[in-house]
Design a protein around this motif. Structure first.
Motif, PDB file in Angstrom:
ATOM      1  N   GLY A   2      -4.941  -2.195   2.346  1.00 42.52           N
ATOM      2  CA  GLY A   2      -5.863  -2.853   3.275  1.00 42.52           C
ATOM      3  C   GLY A   2      -5.282  -3.060   4.658  1.00 42.52           C
ATOM      4  N   ALA A   3      -3.991  -2.707   4.850  1.00 41.33           N
ATOM      5  CA  ALA A   3      -3.369  -2.910   6.166  1.00 41.33           C
ATOM      6  C   ALA A   3      -3.936  -1.929   7.186  1.00 41.33           C
ATOM      7  N   TYR A   4      -4.072  -2.408   8.398  1.00 40.37           N
ATOM      8  CA  TYR A   4      -4.428  -1.557   9.543  1.00 40.37           C
ATOM      9  C   TYR A   4      -3.209  -0.694   9.846  1.00 40.37           C
ATOM     10  N   ILE A   5      -3.365   0.607   9.914  1.00 41.09           N
ATOM     11  CA  ILE A   5      -2.210   1.503  10.072  1.00 41.09           C
ATOM     12  C   ILE A   5      -1.795   1.605  11.541  1.00 41.09           C
ATOM     13  N   THR A   6      -0.652   0.988  11.843  1.00 35.98           N
ATOM     14  CA  THR A   6      -0.073   0.994  13.186  1.00 35.98           C
ATOM     15  C   THR A   6       0.902   2.177  13.308  1.00 35.98           C
ATOM     16  N   PRO A   7       1.420   2.433  14.519  1.00 32.45           N
ATOM     17  CA  PRO A   7       2.443   3.476  14.649  1.00 32.45           C
ATOM     18  C   PRO A   7       3.667   3.208  13.759  1.00 32.45           C
ATOM     19  N   GLY A   8       4.034   1.934  13.594  1.00 33.50           N
ATOM     20  CA  GLY A   8       5.174   1.598  12.733  1.00 33.50           C
ATOM     21  C   GLY A   8       4.906   1.969  11.279  1.00 33.50           C
ATOM     22  N   ILE A   9       3.691   1.760  10.832  1.00 31.12           N
ATOM     23  CA  ILE A   9       3.345   2.109   9.445  1.00 31.12           C
ATOM     24  C   ILE A   9       3.271   3.627   9.285  1.00 31.12           C
ATOM     25  N   VAL A  10       2.834   4.312  10.319  1.00 31.03           N
ATOM     26  CA  VAL A  10       2.849   5.779  10.279  1.00 31.03           C
ATOM     27  C   VAL A  10       4.286   6.274  10.045  1.00 31.03           C
ATOM     28  N   ALA A  11       5.245   5.642  10.726  1.00 27.76           N
ATOM     29  CA  ALA A  11       6.654   6.027  10.552  1.00 27.76           C
ATOM     30  C   ALA A  11       7.084   5.826   9.102  1.00 27.76           C
ATOM     31  N   LEU A  12       6.686   4.720   8.507  1.00 22.80           N
ATOM     32  CA  LEU A  12       7.028   4.455   7.107  1.00 22.80           C
ATOM     33  C   LEU A  12       6.388   5.472   6.169  1.00 22.80           C
ATOM     34  N   LEU A  13       5.123   5.778   6.434  1.00 19.99           N
ATOM     35  CA  LEU A  13       4.417   6.751   5.598  1.00 19.99           C
ATOM     36  C   LEU A  13       5.148   8.098   5.631  1.00 19.99           C
ATOM     37  N   ALA A  14       5.608   8.484   6.817  1.00 25.13           N
ATOM     38  CA  ALA A  14       6.349   9.747   6.950  1.00 25.13           C
ATOM     39  C   ALA A  14       7.654   9.664   6.168  1.00 25.13           C
ATOM     40  N   THR A  15       8.364   8.557   6.332  1.00 23.80           N
ATOM     41  CA  THR A  15       9.657   8.375   5.658  1.00 23.80           C
ATOM     42  C   THR A  15       9.510   8.531   4.144  1.00 23.80           C
ATOM     43  N   PHE A  16       8.372   8.074   3.618  1.00 25.31           N
ATOM     44  CA  PHE A  16       8.183   8.139   2.175  1.00 25.31           C
ATOM     45  C   PHE A  16       7.316   9.314   1.722  1.00 25.31           C
ATOM     46  N   GLY A  17       7.210  10.303   2.593  1.00 24.49           N
ATOM     47  CA  GLY A  17       6.659  11.579   2.161  1.00 24.49           C
ATOM     48  C   GLY A  17       5.155  11.701   2.070  1.00 24.49           C
ATOM     49  N   TYR A  18       4.436  10.778   2.701  1.00 27.02           N
ATOM     50  CA  TYR A  18       2.970  10.890   2.668  1.00 27.02           C
ATOM     51  C   TYR A  18       2.478  11.882   3.714  1.00 27.02           C
ATOM     52  N   ASP A  19       2.397  13.163   3.361  1.00 29.07           N
ATOM     53  CA  ASP A  19       1.821  14.065   4.367  1.00 29.07           C
ATOM     54  C   ASP A  19       0.301  13.952   4.372  1.00 29.07           C
ATOM     55  N   THR A  20      -0.278  13.444   3.284  1.00 26.13           N
ATOM     56  CA  THR A  20      -1.658  12.958   3.354  1.00 26.13           C
ATOM     57  C   THR A  20      -1.618  11.494   2.947  1.00 26.13           C
ATOM     58  N   VAL A  21      -2.532  10.724   3.492  1.00 23.92           N
ATOM     59  CA  VAL A  21      -2.490   9.279   3.318  1.00 23.92           C
ATOM     60  C   VAL A  21      -3.789   8.794   2.654  1.00 23.92           C
ATOM     61  N   PRO A  22      -3.648   8.010   1.578  1.00 24.52           N
ATOM     62  CA  PRO A  22      -4.857   7.417   0.991  1.00 24.52           C
ATOM     63  C   PRO A  22      -5.349   6.264   1.858  1.00 24.52           C
ATOM     64  N   VAL A  23      -6.507   6.452   2.468  1.00 21.92           N
ATOM     65  CA  VAL A  23      -7.076   5.399   3.319  1.00 21.92           C
ATOM     66  C   VAL A  23      -8.436   5.022   2.754  1.00 21.92           C
ATOM     67  N   VAL A  24      -8.954   3.885   3.212  1.00 26.46           N
ATOM     68  CA  VAL A  24     -10.284   3.499   2.759  1.00 26.46           C
ATOM     69  C   VAL A  24     -11.314   4.237   3.606  1.00 26.46           C
ATOM     70  N   TYR A  25     -12.243   4.806   2.896  1.00 20.76           N
ATOM     71  CA  TYR A  25     -13.402   5.467   3.483  1.00 20.76           C
ATOM     72  C   TYR A  25     -14.090   4.463   4.432  1.00 20.76           C
ATOM     73  N   LYS A  26     -14.458   4.927   5.639  1.00 21.64           N
ATOM     74  CA  LYS A  26     -15.093   4.016   6.612  1.00 21.64           C
ATOM     75  C   LYS A  26     -16.537   3.718   6.211  1.00 21.64           C
ATOM     76  N   PRO A  27     -16.936   2.450   6.195  1.00 21.54           N
ATOM     77  CA  PRO A  27     -18.337   2.173   5.888  1.00 21.54           C
ATOM     78  C   PRO A  27     -19.240   2.806   6.943  1.00 21.54           C
ATOM     79  N   ARG A  28     -20.322   3.409   6.492  1.00 22.94           N
ATOM     80  CA  ARG A  28     -21.291   3.992   7.428  1.00 22.94           C
ATOM     81  C   ARG A  28     -22.311   2.917   7.784  1.00 22.94           C
ATOM     82  N   ILE A  29     -22.394   2.637   9.055  1.00 18.61           N
ATOM     83  CA  ILE A  29     -23.331   1.605   9.497  1.00 18.61           C
ATOM     84  C   ILE A  29     -24.449   2.232  10.314  1.00 18.61           C
TER      85      ILE A  29
END
Lengths: 426, 426
Positions: free
Chosen positions: B161-188
């Motif tokens: 549920g965290a908002y993905i900041t540049p710092g979190i992008v760095a962590l995702l890369a460090t831990f090998g997430y070349d694709t990232v599970p994110v929440v589907y955006k609600p369609r309004i």
């Protein structure tokens, strides 16, 4: 022999970089794509808002003179001669004791000088005619939104270079911008160097780590308002790196490399700057982390040599690249906003150089406090996830204690500052 | 007759809306597209950081025991038996008075327990061998970044549920997430209603204004983390509006309409809710602007009936739609962050209902102050451009004076709050 480098003050480093700032051209995007972009022209009101006198409520348009005698005991009755919805205009001229039913947003009819809200009236019918009565007097101008009361024609509403918020989108729509002149995003090339770097999808092997800096910088570029272009990661190989840098430079507005700027045997960036004939603005800054941050310039185009350490790389971007991006975007407040906050935890290390500590800001009862997050070492990546500010501890200072007032730079903020936060720092 | 509506407290209105909150599914996006999205799973470290003991500096890996006697007068000399760049591993085992040249980021070789920075050494050559001498002792562990000192394997680094900041992008890369599970955006879905509305590109004509609300809301959706889908603007025509609402509802997660929720003769939304068999949660809120804000629900799907007045519409979105969007995104802090600030200008109007005044926050010397921007009327669009907070003045309060402490809601902030700011408000 190890090359001796002379550190330059952070303030001077930022000034040198901004000496080579450039400004971007205009491009047009659809209104619906303009959120988060930067306005390329002043937004001037080409008509008044409201464009005509209008009713802010549902009710009846009347002549205030007819209401003078109205009271609870002796209500005044009006004949309702027309009904106008928002978007329509009545062609009636109001006479004595006549009223026109009016909807929210509709134009005030001729002869009328006040509006009575629906809930203050009583409506009745007689002989196929509609009547309305009220129990108190109204003054001239009551419940009318006058033409131009919000905005006069010709006013500058938003200045060139503004970050386009939802509120500005509303203004752009109001003034008929179905396409919006925005500043073209600077293209920032990114090259990661280091033989220790694996691709994100690769399995860890002894001695190697995954490349995270280039992805982090891409996100920092997006946050800052630039368009990142990733040119891949390279082994520490001089010729290969030189060609990659030379090639990337041709198609970008600015180029960022990570790694290779220190004084080690495999740090090839200094040699690459030489081969390019680049003018090195500085190669050591009196700051931690990121003291090896190097900025050079070739034919007016800036090359940012950021450290390979994630936190040093992150800081280097925000201090040196971000103001260059915002200047390119014509933004009047290109610098990070500096505010004062109370330190929530001790930070006892002395600061031979100006130190940028990753911190988290919290608000409580009108006070602002800040605490360092995680370890403060330049190779620490996890603390970046929680940081929303840098705590700036000036060079030459001793450790700081809980309760001390410190300067912090807001890194998740779009407001920025006109003057450089570094003015007061060495 | 005018329908009498009973106003509901803001706090209760928000609670009722959140009673129908839903949460989104996971989708996978490329790491490079993940900035600004919301993480759909906890990010757990699948390896330690650093993954191995490594050198944070360029220098020489040594055995600290060999340095005990080193001094300026009696330097200790080491034979340099190998050289390792970052990404490489030495297969030598260090013996007495042997050293290995090591680069930043490289793995500490076997037998070594300290690193000496390059600048503290003196290098020489004799008989084709390389030697290095140092003038002071080093302790076990000096200048080594130990495996796991940043992060232990198995630690939860970032919560779902965290908002993905540049710092979190760095962590995702460090831990090998070349694709990232994110929440589907609600369609309004967004439908603007009102016969007075022109398209943005149309020329102004008497009695009409351009549609700005739908574009503003689209931008607010994007800022909030949702995907807006514009279904166009409609005249005040009951059948047409009903069909449009019914049709749009089928293909969106939430639907917003603007206009048509008041009690006027052309306000068709109440009738549309009836035809849909919708459960109206409330149709009047004790707030200004936006008292006519209506929220209804059909088969668990929310319909937000926002006011047609720009500022009321803006406030209605931030108060009611935004927390629903953030809850959908699994965010743990779905509410607007409330902070205290000092009022910088008088605001003398009494507040029969809770009032949301558009304001601008400024920081100075550790104090937070806020001033209202522009006029505070619900039909005023220009003040939205400068606002970055709402000043919240509780219902039943008298006017406020410069210097008074007031509550403000941060609307340009990604941090949010776990608990509703409205808890303390009627």
């Amino acid at each position: 022999m190890v090359e001796k480098r002379k550190p330059i003050a952070v303030k001077d480093a930022i000034e040198k970089v901004l000496g080579f700032s450039r400004v971007g051209q205009i491009e047009h995007v659809a209104l619906q794509e303009s959120y988060g972009r930067f306005l390329a022209v002043d937004l001037v009101a080409d008509h008044a808002v409201p464009p005509f006198d209008r009713s802010p409520y549902d009710g009846f348009a009347i002549r205030s003179i007819d209401t003078i005698s109205a009271s609870a005991d002796l209500p005044v009755e009006f004949e309702v001669i027309d009904e106008i919805g928002a978007g329509y205009v009545s062609d009636h001229l109001l006479g004595e004791r006549q009223a026109i039913r009016i909807m929210t947003g509709a134009q005030i009819p001729n002869g009328c000088d006040a509006v009575v809200m629906l809930e203050l009236t009583k409506v009745s019918k007689r002989n196929d005619k509609v009547f309305m009565s009220i129990k108190r007097p109204f003054k001239k101008g009551d419940n009318i939104s006058f033409a131009g009361e919000d905005t006069l024609k010709g006013s500058t509403l938003v200045k060139k270079g503004a970050y386009i918020t939802p509120g500005i989108v509303a203004l752009l729509a109001t003034f008929g911008y179905d396409t919006v002149p925005v500043v073209y995003k600077p293209r920032i090339g990114i090259i990661a160097t280091g033989s220790e770097l694996l691709d994100v999808r690769e399995t860890l092997v002894p001695g190697k780590i995954r490349n995270s800096n280039s992805f982090m910088i891409e996100a920092q570029c997006r946050r800052g308002g630039a368009k990142p272009i990733y040119f891949g990661k390279l082994m520490d190989n001089l010729d290969e790196c030189f060609l990659a840098v030379q090639n990337a430079l041709r198609s970008v507005d600015f180029l960022i490399t990570t790694g290779g700027v220190s004084v080690g045997d495999y740090d090839y960036l200094p040699e690459i700057y030489k081969r390019l004939g680049a003018n090195v603005l500085f190669n050591k800054v009196a700051m931690r982390p990121g003291s090896v941050t190097t900025v050079a310039e070739v034919n007016g185009k800036l090359l940012f040599g950021l450290s390979g350490n994630p936190s040093a790389c992150y800081v280097g971007f925000e201090l040196f690249v971000r103001p260059i991006v915002r200047t390119f975007l014509h933004n009047e407040r290109p610098h990070l906003q500096k505010i004062k906050a109370v330190l929530g935890k001790d930070f006892l290390k002395p600061n031979p150089f100006t130190r940028f500590v990753r911190g988290q800001l919290t608000f409580s009862d009108g006070k602002i406090s800040v605490s360092p997050v995680g370890l403060d070492k330049s190779n620490v990546v996890t603390s970046l996830a929680d940081a929303n500010v840098f705590i700036v501890l000036p060079g030459g200072s001793r450790g700081y204690q809980m309760g001390d007032m410190v300067d912090v730079l807001l890194i998740e903020d779009q407001t920025g500052s006109e003057t450089s936060w570094a003015e007061s720092f060495k």
